[in-house]
Structures are given as C-alpha cells and as structure tokens.
Design a protein around this motif. Structure first.
Motif: not given
Length: 396
Positions: A190, A214, A259, A261, A306, A310
């Motif tokens: 992430t 992400t 993704t 966010l 998230v 992660s």
C-alpha cells in the motif's frame, strides 16, 4: 545488492573521503535541528573503529559556486564534535593546499571536515578536474548522503569513478529500506500519497499504480480526484486543470488492478485556521461555501482496513491540513495504526518527505515505523522509479 558496504572495505590506515549530508538548519550560528548530523555518527565511528581516517565532504546551502561566509561548514564543528565524541578538525577548502595540509596533519582518532563543496562552481557540474583534486585527498570513497544521491555532482558521483567506493551506514540503511518497500516487497503493498498538488507528484502516482496493490490519496490532491469523479468540492484547494490527468491515473490503475482509495467522508470548514468551526460530511456533499481540510472518520476506518491486510507500506504526504488542529486527525489516526502494525511485526513501513516526517513526528508514530527517510528530493525521485546518479555510481 551491487554496491559494497563498509564491512567489505579495508580501511586500516586509509584516508576515507566520506560524503555526508549535514545541511542542517542554523540560526545565529547555532544548529537548531541536528538530526542529519546524528545520522552520520554510525558511519564515522565505524570508519574510526576500522582504523580509517574520516574526511568529511558536504554541501551547505546554495552558495552558487562562490565563498559565502555564513554558509561555511566551520560553524558546524562544535555540534559534530559533540555528536561524534571525537575531535573534528576543519580545512578552509575542500581541495588545494589548505585541504592537503589538513589531510596530512590528520591523526588516528580524529575527523576532518572539509569546507563546503559548493563553494566551487565545478561541484554541481561534476567537473572532472575538481573531482580529481578531491580524489587526491583520499584512498577510499564512502557515500553516505542518500539525500544528495539524485544529484550528479563531483562529491556524489564523480569520486565513485576514481576511488574504491562503498555505501556508508546511512546510505546502506536507506537503500535496504527502499529495496524492501518497492524493489522486492512483501505483498500486499500500500502507498499513501498526500500533499497539495497532483502536478508535483504526477510521475510518482503513475509509477506507483504499476507497483502497489492499493494507493491511498489524501491532502489537497484528493480534492482534484474527487472533482474528477464529479463530486462537489466547494472552495477547496484543487487543480481543476489536472482533472483529465486524474481520470487518466484512475483508468490506468483500474487496468493494473491497483485500487485507488479516496476519502469517503470529509471534514469541511469555511475558514483555513486552527479550530475553525467544522463539520464532517459525505465526500459527495461538500457545501459550495466550504473547503475540504481533512479526511473523515469513515475514510480513516477504510484506510485502517487496508493497513490491516497490508504487508508493506510506503508513505509520502499527509492526509489533510495536518499543520493546524483539528485537521491533523486523519493523518494522526492512520499513522498510529500503521505504527502499531509495524510494532507488532506485521508491516514494513517506510516513509519520507519533509511534511511526512513532520506529521509522523507530531503524531508520535515515527518511532515505530520501520524506516523514516530524511531525504526529500532523492526519496521522491526513487518513488517515481528514477535512477539516482549517486546510487548508480556505487553500483558501476
């Protein structure tokens, strides 16, 4: 790892030209933040312990290739001596007779600081003649200034071509941390990217959507992405000319299964000042006369979820206007969540950038992050996927 460390070098009796970054803030001749000085201590002490003679090369400010008295490194000698616990001699130049005489007089257990490399115009031009003059003062080159590694200067890249070279402890720690974060990371990965403008981090965002699972976008740049989705952002800071670019990044991310966010709820106010009257609203309901100054609790909960899944986290930039309360809430809460996951051994967390370091220090989360980089431009260029000349020179 194509570069050598201090452990792989024979330093006994050797003059070790050591490029450091001690470009610290000074007010009225006094150092106000010695962080960069304390970070070079392991390198210098290990060189001394191995029987080497550390000769420090560094820049200070932007003198533009001429001698500027208030940008002399001599004013840092007392702070260096206190941090290193060793005598620090000073030479009034980084090349020439004054430097050579100081090097010749250097005794075991002493450290020598050479004058500001940027007093010479050739430094920033990576001038071969100036590099050769520097190289003549040493037997080994130790690069310990990752924060200057994005510059191809005499003292960052030129010396590596002329002398046996290695990374110092700080450079080694930076490169190892960065390799673990993006080079060969534990997944899922992430990235948190905040800040005011999409335009200043366009290359960063484009590179990260190719590397991470992400991408959390916060700060003023999140407003631009919300506007790109057709959501009202009132009087919020945003780059409306970058809306097409933001859409392009979101499309690219979707194609790469990354993704993005964005805030689900936002904290809005009519004035940009500490403790201004504020309210939390859904991200698609910002009033026309209000500005978005932070992400809301629902957004923080989504970020926490998230982080929970992660294994690696890279962080650059705050989630809101962290400089003023209470608009630091989202940054602080998310940072503390990342810190807790790191402390429990479940997350590798690497962060960098001036605002990021300040925000993580303010929240108290910094001490539990795996690594905090004090390098500004170099850290950002590395995140953008660029080759750093100072690192490439060590690998050559």
């Amino acid at each position: 790892m194509a570069w050598k460390t201090l452990d792989q070098m024979d330093l006994a009796g050797k003059r070790v030209l050591t490029r450091v970054d001690i470009n610290v803030p000074v007010v009225d001749g006094a150092v106000t933040d010695a962080t960069r000085i304390t970070r070079i201590v392991p390198t210098v002490r290990d060189i001394l312990a191995a029987g080497g003679k550390p000769i420090l090369l560094a820049h200070f400010g932007r003198p533009g290739g001429k001698r500027v008295d208030n940008l002399s490194l001599q004013q840092l000698v007392p702070t260096l001596e206190q941090a290193l616990g060793a005598p620090v001699l000073f030479a009034a130049d980084c090349v020439g007779p004054a430097a050579q005489a100081a090097v010749d007089a250097l005794q075991d257990g002493q450290v020598l600081l050479l004058e500001n490399t940027r007093f010479h115009k050739g430094e920033t031009k990576n001038d071969p003649d100036l590099t050769a003059q520097m190289a003549a003062l040493g037997d080994v080159f130790c690069s310990d200034a990752f924060s200057a590694a994005h510059r191809a200067h005499c003292s960052t890249t030129g010396l590596a071509a002329l002398l046996p070279s290695c990374a110092g402890r700080l450079m080694q720690a930076e490169l190892s941390a960065l390799e673990s974060a993006l080079g060969n990371p534990r997944r899922p990965v992430t990235a948190v990217v905040g800040g005011a403008k999409v335009s200043t981090k366009l290359e960063l965002l484009s590179n990260l959507v190719e590397k991470v699972d992400t991408l959390v976008i916060g700060g003023g740049m999140a407003n631009t992405f919300l506007a790109a989705q057709g959501k009202p952002i009132g009087t919020s800071l945003a780059e409306r000319l970058m809306i097409d670019t933001a859409n392009g990044i979101m499309t690219k991310a979707e194609g790469l299964n990354c993704t993005i966010l964005l805030p689900r709820d936002v904290v809005v106010a009519r004035r940009f000042e500490a403790n201004a009257p504020h309210e939390t609203v859904p991200a698609d309901q910002c009033p026309e006369d209000a500005m978005i100054l932070d992400a809301g609790p629902e957004s923080v909960a989504a970020i926490d979820a998230v982080f929970q899944d992660s294994k690696t986290l890279i962080w650059n930039g705050p989630l809101g206007a962290f400089e003023i309360e209470p608009f630091d809430a989202a940054t602080n809460a998310a940072a503390l969540k990342a810190a807790a996951r790191t402390a429990s051994g479940d997350l590798i967390s690497v962060a960098g950038g001036g605002d990021t370091v300040a925000a993580l220090n303010a929240s108290g989360a910094a001490r539990d992050f795996t690594y905090i980089s004090t390098a500004g431009g170099a850290f950002l260029e590395w995140m953008e996927g660029k080759t750093l000349p100072g690192v490439a020179a060590l690998e050559a």
